[in-house]
Design an enzyme around this catalytic site. Sequence first.
Site, PDB file in Angstrom:
ATOM      1  N   ASP A  19      31.247  31.984  -0.303  1.00 26.17           N
ATOM      2  CA  ASP A  19      29.706  32.005  -0.585  1.00 26.17           C
ATOM      3  C   ASP A  19      29.200  31.929  -2.264  1.00 26.17           C
ATOM      4  O   ASP A  19      29.141  31.064  -2.822  1.00 26.17           O
ATOM      5  CB  ASP A  19      29.406  33.822  -0.621  1.00 26.17           C
ATOM      6  CG  ASP A  19      29.497  34.084   1.042  1.00 26.17           C
ATOM      7  OD1 ASP A  19      29.755  32.578   1.679  1.00 26.17           O
ATOM      8  OD2 ASP A  19      28.769  34.620   1.353  1.00 26.17           O
ATOM      9  N   ARG A  98      32.777  49.311  -9.027  1.00 27.03           N
ATOM     10  CA  ARG A  98      31.835  48.629  -9.104  1.00 27.03           C
ATOM     11  C   ARG A  98      31.039  48.690 -10.157  1.00 27.03           C
ATOM     12  O   ARG A  98      31.068  47.775 -10.739  1.00 27.03           O
ATOM     13  CB  ARG A  98      30.277  48.671  -8.024  1.00 27.03           C
ATOM     14  CG  ARG A  98      30.846  48.232  -6.762  1.00 27.03           C
ATOM     15  CD  ARG A  98      31.587  47.055  -6.194  1.00 27.03           C
ATOM     16  NE  ARG A  98      31.690  46.390  -5.509  1.00 27.03           N
ATOM     17  CZ  ARG A  98      32.852  45.546  -5.084  1.00 27.03           C
ATOM     18  NH1 ARG A  98      33.372  45.801  -5.660  1.00 27.03           N
ATOM     19  NH2 ARG A  98      32.533  45.261  -3.517  1.00 27.03           N
ATOM     20  N   ASP A 127      25.996  46.914  -1.515  1.00 29.05           N
ATOM     21  CA  ASP A 127      26.855  46.379  -2.650  1.00 29.05           C
ATOM     22  C   ASP A 127      25.336  45.980  -4.120  1.00 29.05           C
ATOM     23  O   ASP A 127      25.691  45.886  -5.493  1.00 29.05           O
ATOM     24  CB  ASP A 127      27.776  45.338  -2.491  1.00 29.05           C
ATOM     25  CG  ASP A 127      29.256  45.894  -2.945  1.00 29.05           C
ATOM     26  OD1 ASP A 127      29.631  47.184  -3.460  1.00 29.05           O
ATOM     27  OD2 ASP A 127      29.877  45.536  -2.866  1.00 29.05           O
ATOM     28  N   SER A 183      34.747  40.751   8.088  1.00 25.38           N
ATOM     29  CA  SER A 183      34.510  40.573   6.374  1.00 25.38           C
ATOM     30  C   SER A 183      35.548  42.142   5.394  1.00 25.38           C
ATOM     31  O   SER A 183      35.786  42.764   6.485  1.00 25.38           O
ATOM     32  CB  SER A 183      33.284  40.586   5.691  1.00 25.38           C
ATOM     33  OG  SER A 183      32.364  41.374   5.900  1.00 25.38           O
TER      34      SER A 183
END
Length: 437
Positions: A19, A98, A127, A183
Amino acid sequence: MAGAATKGKVLLAYSGGLDTSCILAWLIDQGYEVQAYMANIGQEEDFEAAREKALKIGATKVYIEDLRKEFVEDLVWASVQANCLYEGVYLLGTALARPVICRKQIEIAVREGCQYVSHGCTGKGNDQVRFELGYYALQPDIKVIAPWRDPTFFERFPGRPALLEYAESKGIPVVQTASKPWSTDENLYHISFEAGILEDPAVTPPKDMWKLTVDPEDAPDVPERIAIHFQDGKPVKVENTTDKKTVHTDSLELFLYLNALGRKHGIGRIDIVENRFIGIKSRGCYETPGGTILRAAHVDLEGLTLDRELRRLKDQYAQRLSEIIYNGLWYSAEREFIMASVESSQATVNGVVNCEYLSFAASSRAPSPLTVILVKLYKGNVIIEGRTSPNSLYDEKIASMDEAGGFHPVDSEGFIKIQSIRLKAHMTQKQMLASKK
């Protein structure tokens, strides 16, 4: 790979996968100069191979930053102090990573004069919120490019085949691996599994999905015991009291060691359905070995050292703090306020061990009051076996059933009568209302 950049400079949060590799090439095609940024937060990754890949695609610079220690000391330890647990089950492994990733990305973007930052987050997940709220809080005038919300991008790449075709046309190397129907997102605190076959909440995860921990049924039949030392609610030392020789005091090494023990003993697996911030229910599976051990130890320790009402209030704050972190609001006034309160509550969460059967290796740390929790690890379980602290509020004489210890049993009668006043009034009221029906 494209003509001269005309639209400005972008710092892309780059993972090295399909990606973000396609996003890197697509941004160049759109006329941007793209620099790539990778945060090492403990994920299993060949960072040098990813660097070469990004440069080959066309990145003008690649930054690889080792953020593992500050991740542990700034984020993980804060979560331990607060006993964070989202919706009563999730230890926030993805959400905690994050803020530290965003912080370094903005730091580099400002230093390099980038007008834009970009990421590869999907348009349905948490996210995208976490990254972008972090970006805007840290650099209010930064511009964000989110390709998976841009119709120009997601209409061109409706699925993996389109991305693979584009990668081939751009000469982007794609590693062919056995397909996994889910994933993952990994850092040194945890790994998450979602999507694919896991989107059916009734499907049991296959045994080979779990990556970090052994199946609890296959874990060692012999338990392992450790002592965890805390100071101000933060772990500062761990000792293996089974082998009587392994000691760690460095924050990163300490946490990695607890991870290794947790993995070995099958600790930290959960399978849940959670509520995403954007309003979608999501099924996720998580492995958080070291974090599970630390939370169990810290919660137990607070039972020994915190005043009852303080602990109740702190538990309420912890629930709210967990939601704040999950929702991507680390850089918010409410998080700062609650965390300051949490840190204040931890002043008594320290002491000194006084157990003869423990081995105390020399430490580089200056002598200081510590608290020790004795923990047994066995087949997926974290079992607390003892705790000690000079700040303990536990009074053995008062608690004893064998001596008065200054507590006069007759005093309980008045206490009970006072407590019963409102209960009597409540039941009288109920009876009056029932009689009128």
